[in-house]
Motif scaffolding. Sequence first.
Motif, PDB file in Angstrom:
ATOM      1  N   PRO A 114       0.821  -1.216   0.000  1.00  0.00           N
ATOM      2  CA  PRO A 114       0.000   0.000   0.000  1.00  0.00           C
ATOM      3  C   PRO A 114       0.855   1.266   0.000  1.00  0.00           C
ATOM      4  O   PRO A 114       1.907   1.324   0.642  1.00  0.00           O
ATOM      5  N   THR A 117       0.703   3.855   4.310  1.00  0.00           N
ATOM      6  CA  THR A 117       0.926   2.791   5.274  1.00  0.00           C
ATOM      7  C   THR A 117       1.845   3.286   6.377  1.00  0.00           C
ATOM      8  O   THR A 117       2.311   4.418   6.350  1.00  0.00           O
ATOM      9  N   THR A 124       2.260  -9.013   6.607  1.00  0.00           N
ATOM     10  CA  THR A 124       0.832  -9.007   6.923  1.00  0.00           C
ATOM     11  C   THR A 124       0.102  -7.800   6.341  1.00  0.00           C
ATOM     12  O   THR A 124      -1.124  -7.736   6.372  1.00  0.00           O
ATOM     13  N   MET A 125       0.836  -6.841   5.792  1.00  0.00           N
ATOM     14  CA  MET A 125       0.259  -5.562   5.366  1.00  0.00           C
ATOM     15  C   MET A 125       0.046  -5.455   3.860  1.00  0.00           C
ATOM     16  O   MET A 125      -0.338  -4.404   3.355  1.00  0.00           O
ATOM     17  N   HIS A 127      -2.173  -6.325   1.694  1.00  0.00           N
ATOM     18  CA  HIS A 127      -3.483  -5.981   1.106  1.00  0.00           C
ATOM     19  C   HIS A 127      -4.217  -4.884   1.884  1.00  0.00           C
ATOM     20  O   HIS A 127      -5.428  -4.746   1.764  1.00  0.00           O
ATOM     21  N   ASN A 128      -3.481  -4.101   2.654  1.00  0.00           N
ATOM     22  CA  ASN A 128      -4.120  -3.133   3.558  1.00  0.00           C
ATOM     23  C   ASN A 128      -4.590  -1.840   2.896  1.00  0.00           C
ATOM     24  O   ASN A 128      -5.150  -0.986   3.568  1.00  0.00           O
ATOM     25  N   GLY A 129      -4.339  -1.640   1.623  1.00  0.00           N
ATOM     26  CA  GLY A 129      -4.757  -0.424   0.946  1.00  0.00           C
ATOM     27  C   GLY A 129      -4.241  -0.405  -0.480  1.00  0.00           C
ATOM     28  O   GLY A 129      -3.450  -1.275  -0.883  1.00  0.00           O
ATOM     29  N   ARG A 143      -0.084  -8.871  -6.397  1.00  0.00           N
ATOM     30  CA  ARG A 143      -0.803  -9.173  -5.152  1.00  0.00           C
ATOM     31  C   ARG A 143      -1.710 -10.393  -5.315  1.00  0.00           C
ATOM     32  O   ARG A 143      -1.895 -11.183  -4.382  1.00  0.00           O
TER      33      ARG A 143
END
Length: 314
Positions: A114, A117, A124-125, A127-129, A143
């Motif tokens: 992202p 961020t 773990t990040m 797909h967070n944005g 992704r």
Amino acid sequence: MVKEVTLVTGGSGLVGKGIEKILETDSLPDEEWIFLSSKDANLLSESETEAVFEKYRPTRVLHLAAQVGGLFANMKANCDFLRNNMKMNDNILAMSHKYNVKKVVSCLSTCIFPDKTTYPIDETMLHNGPPHDSNFGYSYAKRMIDVINRGYYEQYGCQFTSVIPCNVFGPHDNFNIQQGHVIPGLMHKAYKAQQDGTAFQIWGTGAPLRQFIYSLDLARLFIWVLREYQEIEPIILATEEEISIKDVAFKILEAFEFKGGVEFLTDKADGQFKKTASNTKLRKYLPEFKFTPIDVAIKETVEWFKANHETCRK
């Protein structure tokens, strides 16, 4: 002896050549390695991809092939980067499942995380944005490998995983100034400026920070992941060191013994300012792994480029 047959897509590229080099001294007797190039098959074609799997019957796959490019190449063709990489990735994983491949390791990139961020980024990040606008096509395609890996594991029990390297460079890179990544592009520009007696130009301010990994170091880590890493979740392969584009450029100029002027073209886009990635997970597994110092890696790559200037990708 039953051999592990490892099929390497993109085998003639930067990382594939690095793996080939490391295997000169790190091969095992029960391993057979097949390095594919674009001449062997068009991996955008399902039928040609299947023909390769039918021919070699691999038990493991290292999926390195991709449509890749630097900042400006991505900005011009995000749709092509999305569609072509999605097709290629789906063909490889579908055939790996159909032909009962025991393990697949696909190559992602830290540039797909992202844009908005907190740092450092960890696995773990992913797909967070949304990713940075400049390379959204490539980013979403990459992704989706993580998403489909999970799907194959949950539905079929397939051991399909992925690695997330930071910016890779080294011998056999693509040194095209317009389409290549930052270090090989800067090396080619430095070579041309030295030959032409002109100023060396850096696009942007040179302020953005990046982590870089030497292709031979990444090759060693890829081989370890293939042989030892058992998780489906991805693992970041990155150094601890961050360095600005400006500092990298001056290290390249030092390696070339460049004596000319330097200009910053500040009207050009900088791209994402930073994308610091954590290698905590890697260090949990390999606390003693030693990365090649960037000065040494840049010098070795410059020497390779000069020696192979007439025939290398540029």
